[in-house]
Write a protein that holds these residues in place. Structure first.
Motif, PDB file in Angstrom:
ATOM      1  N   ILE A 292       0.939  -1.362  -0.010  1.00  0.00           N
ATOM      2  CA  ILE A 292      -0.234   0.007  -0.040  1.00  0.00           C
ATOM      3  C   ILE A 292       1.018   1.388  -0.085  1.00  0.00           C
ATOM      4  CG2 ILE A 292      -0.382   0.293   2.458  1.00  0.00           C
ATOM      5  CD1 ILE A 292      -3.417   0.459   1.885  1.00  0.00           C
ATOM      6  N   ASP A 293       2.107   1.172   0.548  1.00  0.00           N
ATOM      7  CA  ASP A 293       3.078   2.423   0.754  1.00  0.00           C
ATOM      8  C   ASP A 293       4.154   2.183  -0.020  1.00  0.00           C
ATOM      9  OD1 ASP A 293       3.808   0.511   2.626  1.00  0.00           O
ATOM     10  OD2 ASP A 293       3.675   1.959   4.291  1.00  0.00           O
ATOM     11  N   ASP A 294       4.292   1.274  -0.966  1.00  0.00           N
ATOM     12  CA  ASP A 294       5.448   0.987  -1.629  1.00  0.00           C
ATOM     13  C   ASP A 294       6.340   1.894  -2.179  1.00  0.00           C
ATOM     14  OD1 ASP A 294       7.536  -0.859  -3.397  1.00  0.00           O
ATOM     15  OD2 ASP A 294       5.969  -2.348  -2.799  1.00  0.00           O
ATOM     16  N   ASN A 295       7.571   1.859  -1.786  1.00  0.00           N
ATOM     17  CA  ASN A 295       8.154   3.239  -2.849  1.00  0.00           C
ATOM     18  C   ASN A 295       9.399   2.876  -3.790  1.00  0.00           C
ATOM     19  OD1 ASN A 295      10.036   2.255  -0.976  1.00  0.00           O
ATOM     20  ND2 ASN A 295       9.786   4.162   0.424  1.00  0.00           N
TER      21      ASN A 295
ATOM     22  N   ILE B 289      -7.465  -2.684   2.322  1.00  0.00           N
ATOM     23  CA  ILE B 289      -7.418  -1.793   3.487  1.00  0.00           C
ATOM     24  C   ILE B 289      -7.930  -0.475   3.487  1.00  0.00           C
ATOM     25  CG2 ILE B 289      -5.263  -0.900   5.030  1.00  0.00           C
ATOM     26  CD1 ILE B 289      -3.780  -3.260   4.365  1.00  0.00           C
ATOM     27  N   GLY B 290      -8.560  -0.054   4.318  1.00  0.00           N
ATOM     28  CA  GLY B 290      -9.469   1.138   4.383  1.00  0.00           C
ATOM     29  C   GLY B 290     -10.635   0.965   3.688  1.00  0.00           C
ATOM     30  N   LYS B 291     -11.039  -0.168   3.082  1.00  0.00           N
ATOM     31  CA  LYS B 291     -12.326  -0.515   2.475  1.00  0.00           C
ATOM     32  C   LYS B 291     -13.011  -1.550   3.137  1.00  0.00           C
ATOM     33  CE  LYS B 291      -9.864   1.498  -1.494  1.00  0.00           C
ATOM     34  NZ  LYS B 291      -8.611   1.123  -2.037  1.00  0.00           N
TER      35      LYS B 291
ATOM     36  N   LYS C 128      -7.403  -2.160   9.027  1.00  0.00           N
ATOM     37  CA  LYS C 128      -5.772  -2.079   9.091  1.00  0.00           C
ATOM     38  C   LYS C 128      -5.182  -3.393   8.750  1.00  0.00           C
ATOM     39  CE  LYS C 128      -5.849  -2.281  14.149  1.00  0.00           C
ATOM     40  NZ  LYS C 128      -7.034  -3.133  14.327  1.00  0.00           N
ATOM     41  N   LYS C 129      -4.047  -3.344   8.349  1.00  0.00           N
ATOM     42  CA  LYS C 129      -3.153  -4.293   8.028  1.00  0.00           C
ATOM     43  C   LYS C 129      -3.172  -5.638   8.941  1.00  0.00           C
ATOM     44  CE  LYS C 129       0.979  -5.800   5.587  1.00  0.00           C
ATOM     45  NZ  LYS C 129       1.901  -5.358   4.584  1.00  0.00           N
ATOM     46  N   GLU C 130      -3.167  -5.202  10.488  1.00  0.00           N
ATOM     47  CA  GLU C 130      -3.083  -5.876  11.525  1.00  0.00           C
ATOM     48  C   GLU C 130      -4.246  -7.129  11.346  1.00  0.00           C
ATOM     49  OE1 GLU C 130      -2.271  -2.832  11.802  1.00  0.00           O
ATOM     50  OE2 GLU C 130      -0.063  -3.336  12.130  1.00  0.00           O
ATOM     51  N   THR C 131      -5.390  -6.574  11.070  1.00  0.00           N
ATOM     52  CA  THR C 131      -6.489  -7.438  10.652  1.00  0.00           C
ATOM     53  C   THR C 131      -6.377  -8.577   9.777  1.00  0.00           C
ATOM     54  OG1 THR C 131      -8.017  -5.528  11.155  1.00  0.00           O
ATOM     55  CG2 THR C 131      -9.173  -7.286  10.436  1.00  0.00           C
TER      56      THR C 131
END
Ligand code: MN
Ligand code: MN
Length: 303
Positions: A68-71, A244-246, A250-253
């Motif tokens: 999700i936050d890949d750079n 995630i966010g939909k 969160k990722k932990e779930t």
């Protein structure tokens, strides 16, 4: 031979999606940007991604999709496999190309391309699956490389990306008595490498799949999320970016569902000796005397 209209449409969108990939994948471009653009394109054309766009670089043979936050960016001089799946009402096409940014990889990439060509040209009703492995292996080894023996093509059915029968990339006696039949759909995907020809599991792919919808006793809410994931993707792989966010807070779930063995998290597949890997893939429909490629992958990159 009757090919469902939805399947033809999936193959057509897949072809266009790979052409888009070819036009946007450049050294220094962000993986996240590439994946999102291709996935959004598929949706804009009336299909759905059958799995997250895979962008596997150099010794990573398969199973990497940006998180999700890949750079991460496309490294200079790299060998990049773009693997795209499209489905229309569950009718799936699966296809991949390899793009390379140093001419020294041309023969490696060509060996995978010509292996796919050879495999498609012999596929027809009654062909033992081991013959595909022989043809793929011959094309790749004659050019001085190795096929990856523990990666295979696969039969495809509606909403089922890996439906039982596998298609080997090496001569294999266990596939001698398994034959292609008219109307069956197969993904054929030769991988070639300058390494040892074997992959092992590596780090996170950020690709997930629901494997069990059995209720979770401890949490009604978690059971509800699981059901929603299943209703949305059935058994098809999905990205953490999509949920995630939909569907999930969160990722932990998501990680909790993995620990509870309701969701499978794929690993990256990495060449054992860190050899570079090339792949081409198309999805074919088996006919009486030939086979019909649905994506026409070979026409996208010409040698
Ligand atoms: Mn694929
Ligand atoms: Mn495949």
């Amino acid at each position: 031979m009757q090919i469902p209209e939805d399947l033809r449409k999936a193959g057509h969108i897949n072809n266009e999606a790979l052409k888009l990939a070819l036009s946007i994948v450049e050294e220094g471009v962000e993986l996240l940007d590439i994946a999102e653009r291709i996935e959004n394109f598929i949706i804009s054309r009336g299909g759905f991604p059958a799995f997250p766009v895979n962008i596997s670089i150099n010794e990573v043979a398969a199973h990497y999709s940006p998180c999700i936050d890949d750079n991460k960016k496309i490294p200079p001089g790299s060998v990049v496999k773009i693997d795209v799946g499209v489905h229309v009402n569950g009718y799936i096409s699966d296809a991949a190309i390899t793009i390379f940014f140093n001419r020294k990889w041309k023969n490696l990439v060509y060996s995978a391309w010509s292996a796919l060509k050879a495999a498609i040209s012999i596929a027809h009703d009654g062909l033992p699956l081991s013959d595909i492995g022989k043809a793929v292996s011959r094309e790749i080894t004659s050019r001085g490389f190795r096929p990856i023996e523990n990666l295979t093509g696969h039969k495809i059915e509606r909403y089922n990306l890996h439906a039982g029968k596998s298609v080997p990339n090496v001569p294999s006696i266990e596939f001698r008595f398994l034959r292609m039949k008219t109307g069956e759909i197969y993904a054929i995907e030769p991988f070639s490498t300058n390494g040892i020809g074997y992959v092992n599991s590596g780090g996170s792919s950020h690709i997930y799949r629901v494997v069990s919808t059995r209720r979770l006793k401890k949490s009604k809410e978690l059971s509800h999320i699981l059901l929603e994931l299943w209703n949305t993707y059935k058994g098809l792989p999905f990205s953490e970016r999509w949920v995630i966010g939909k569907i999930i807070d969160k990722k932990e779930t998501l990680e909790l569902l993995v620990r509870e063995k309701r969701v499978h998290h794929y690993s990256m597949l990495i060449e054992d000796k860190r050899g570079f890997v090339a792949q081409f893939e198309d999805t074919i429909v088996v006919g009486e005397s030939d086979s019909i490629p649905l994506v026409n992958t070979l026409e996208i990159i010409e040698f």
